[in-house]
Design a protein around this motif. Structure first.
Motif, mmCIF file in Angstrom:
data_model
loop_
_atom_site.group_PDB
_atom_site.id
_atom_site.type_symbol
_atom_site.label_atom_id
_atom_site.label_comp_id
_atom_site.label_asym_id
_atom_site.label_seq_id
_atom_site.Cartn_x
_atom_site.Cartn_y
_atom_site.Cartn_z
ATOM 1 N N TYR A 1 -2.892 14.175 4.689
ATOM 2 C CA TYR A 1 -2.279 12.948 4.165
ATOM 3 C C TYR A 1 -2.149 13.081 2.656
ATOM 4 O O TYR A 1 -2.826 13.903 2.039
ATOM 5 C CB TYR A 1 -3.150 11.723 4.479
ATOM 6 C CG TYR A 1 -3.470 11.565 5.944
ATOM 7 C CD1 TYR A 1 -2.603 10.880 6.796
ATOM 8 C CD2 TYR A 1 -4.630 12.121 6.482
ATOM 9 C CE1 TYR A 1 -2.892 10.750 8.147
ATOM 10 C CE2 TYR A 1 -4.926 11.996 7.834
ATOM 11 C CZ TYR A 1 -4.048 11.313 8.662
ATOM 12 O OH TYR A 1 -4.333 11.186 9.991
ATOM 13 N N ILE B 1 -1.966 10.629 -1.092
ATOM 14 C CA ILE B 1 -2.189 9.308 -1.682
ATOM 15 C C ILE B 1 -1.602 9.325 -3.094
ATOM 16 O O ILE B 1 -1.756 10.321 -3.806
ATOM 17 C CB ILE B 1 -3.689 8.983 -1.904
ATOM 18 C CG1 ILE B 1 -4.590 9.812 -0.980
ATOM 19 C CG2 ILE B 1 -3.964 7.519 -1.770
ATOM 20 C CD1 ILE B 1 -6.049 9.750 -1.395
ATOM 21 N N ASP C 1 -1.156 3.201 -6.261
ATOM 22 C CA ASP C 1 -0.535 2.574 -5.093
ATOM 23 C C ASP C 1 -1.621 1.946 -4.227
ATOM 24 O O ASP C 1 -2.002 2.470 -3.196
ATOM 25 C CB ASP C 1 0.265 3.616 -4.299
ATOM 26 C CG ASP C 1 0.987 2.984 -3.115
ATOM 27 O OD1 ASP C 1 0.973 1.736 -3.012
ATOM 28 O OD2 ASP C 1 1.545 3.734 -2.305
ATOM 29 N N SER D 1 -1.133 1.009 -0.352
ATOM 30 C CA SER D 1 -1.162 2.056 0.682
ATOM 31 C C SER D 1 -2.541 2.668 0.872
ATOM 32 O O SER D 1 -2.764 3.383 1.852
ATOM 33 C CB SER D 1 -0.187 3.170 0.347
ATOM 34 O OG SER D 1 1.072 2.638 0.088
ATOM 35 N N ASN E 1 -4.273 3.715 4.401
ATOM 36 C CA ASN E 1 -3.393 4.164 5.488
ATOM 37 C C ASN E 1 -3.959 5.387 6.200
ATOM 38 O O ASN E 1 -3.938 5.467 7.428
ATOM 39 C CB ASN E 1 -1.988 4.492 4.957
ATOM 40 C CG ASN E 1 -1.203 3.231 4.623
ATOM 41 O OD1 ASN E 1 -1.650 2.114 4.886
ATOM 42 N ND2 ASN E 1 -0.042 3.406 4.026
ATOM 43 N N ARG F 1 -8.132 -4.440 5.435
ATOM 44 C CA ARG F 1 -8.443 -3.012 5.511
ATOM 45 C C ARG F 1 -9.960 -2.800 5.540
ATOM 46 O O ARG F 1 -10.478 -2.037 6.350
ATOM 47 C CB ARG F 1 -7.885 -2.268 4.291
ATOM 48 C CG ARG F 1 -6.432 -1.916 4.391
ATOM 49 C CD ARG F 1 -6.227 -0.703 5.276
ATOM 50 N NE ARG F 1 -4.838 -0.317 5.344
ATOM 51 C CZ ARG F 1 -4.172 -0.071 6.467
ATOM 52 N NH1 ARG F 1 -4.769 -0.206 7.641
ATOM 53 N NH2 ARG F 1 -2.919 0.305 6.440
ATOM 54 N N GLU G 1 2.212 -9.288 5.916
ATOM 55 C CA GLU G 1 1.618 -7.960 6.045
ATOM 56 C C GLU G 1 0.152 -8.055 6.485
ATOM 57 O O GLU G 1 -0.315 -7.277 7.324
ATOM 58 C CB GLU G 1 1.711 -7.279 4.676
ATOM 59 C CG GLU G 1 1.750 -5.779 4.724
ATOM 60 C CD GLU G 1 1.645 -5.181 3.329
ATOM 61 O OE1 GLU G 1 1.762 -5.941 2.321
ATOM 62 O OE2 GLU G 1 1.411 -3.966 3.240
#
Ligand SMILES: Nc1ncnc2c1ncn2[C@@H]1O[C@H](COP(=O)(O)OP(=O)(O)OP(=O)(O)O)[C@@H](O)[C@H]1O
Ligand SMILES: [Mg+2]
Lengths: 144, 121
Positions: free
Chosen positions: A5, A7, A11, A14, A17, B65, B86
């Protein structure tokens, strides 16, 4: 099995994720919930750290019958004093990061608590590499 | 003071808090034994998740999260803070019951405590 992945620093939306994707893969592999939690908490802390403190990063996750090994590698300011960074409460997080609910200086100690092996290499001005290993089928006493 | 603790269904918690259910409507018969209140996700990532409801004033994607990673299956956002689509989608994806509550963090915590939800610590 190897998973990759990326990153990007800053950000924040995200960040997580990769941890989320790894969580569903580990579930499919029928790994026990306690171990999954230790893996994804460690990875999520590391992801948030790249978003919060570095520029760009890559994640490699290696899963075999014995353990989950993760390498989180970033380009960024690096950590000048790793021993200090490992102390609970030490943080250089920006106001923006604190507003997002982070920046208490608890992430690296939490990774340490959740994993079986942690190695941090960092070159100030260049970047940081975290190596995290979590053994399978080994409940840690800190788990409840 | 003698205090008796109860395990209760989310349905009952929704009533006590007079909460709006934003996600996870199908999981309201799930049982909850403990609560933890915090705006600090760094802290949330250190708690044992099972049977816990998280009360928080932090309303962003990372409230969910962090819950996802910590195996926390129910989250109440207090003080009527705006909740993004979201966040709702992420809650649905992870079978997290997401509540919105008018009360402050202190009041909502107090209401659950006095009805017998056990503090995590
Ligand atoms: N990838 C990184 N690049 C540069 N510096 C880092 C990195 N990761 C951690 N650090 C430094 O180490 C400090 C401690 O990290 P740690 O994760 O423990 O706390 P935090 O990220 O500041 O707050 P929290 O994890 O509680 O949200 C950070 O504040 C930062 O100075
Ligand atoms: Mg951190």
């Amino acid at each position: 099995m190897t998973l990759n992945y990326s990153i990007s620093g800053g950000d924040f939306a995200s960040a997580g994720n990769a941890s989320s994707a790894v969580k569903s893969i580990l579930k499919q592999l029928n790994i026990d919930n306690g171990t999954i939690k230790r893996v994804v908490i460690s990875l999520y802390e590391a992801e948030v750290n790249v978003a919060a403190h570095a520029d760009n990063g890559t994640i490699t996750v290696d899963i075999d019958n014995v353990s989950v090994k993760m390498v989180i590698c970033d380009s960024g300011p690096g950590i000048p004093d790793i021993e200090l960074a490992m102390k609970e409460g030490f943080s250089t997080a920006s106001a923006e990061v604190r507003e997002m609910g982070f920046g208490a200086g608890m992430g690296l100690p939490n990774i340490k608590r959740n994993c079986d092996l942690l190695n941090i290499k960092s070159i100030p001005g260049e970047g940081t590499e975290l190596n995290i290993e979590i053994l399978l089928n080994q409940a840690k006493p800190t788990e409840r | 003071m003698h205090h008796k603790y109860w395990i209760m269904e989310l349905n009952r918690i929704v009533n006590i808090l007079d909460a709006k259910v934003l996600a996870g409507k199908d999981h309201l018969s799930r049982e909850v034994a403990h609560a933890f209140s915090s705006d600090l996700m760094s802290d949330v990532l250190t708690i044992p998740g099972k049977d816990v409801i998280l009360l928080t004033g932090l309303s962003n994607i990372h409230s969910l999260r962090a819950a996802e990673m910590a195996d926390i299956n129910q989250v109440a956002i207090v003080r009527n803070k705006p909740v993004s689509q979201e966040m709702i989608d992420l809650a649905e994806q992870n079978n997290i019951v997401l509540l919105s509550v008018d009360s402050s963090l202190f009041r909502a915590s107090g209401m659950l405590f006095s009805e017998g939800i056990k503090p995590l610590f």
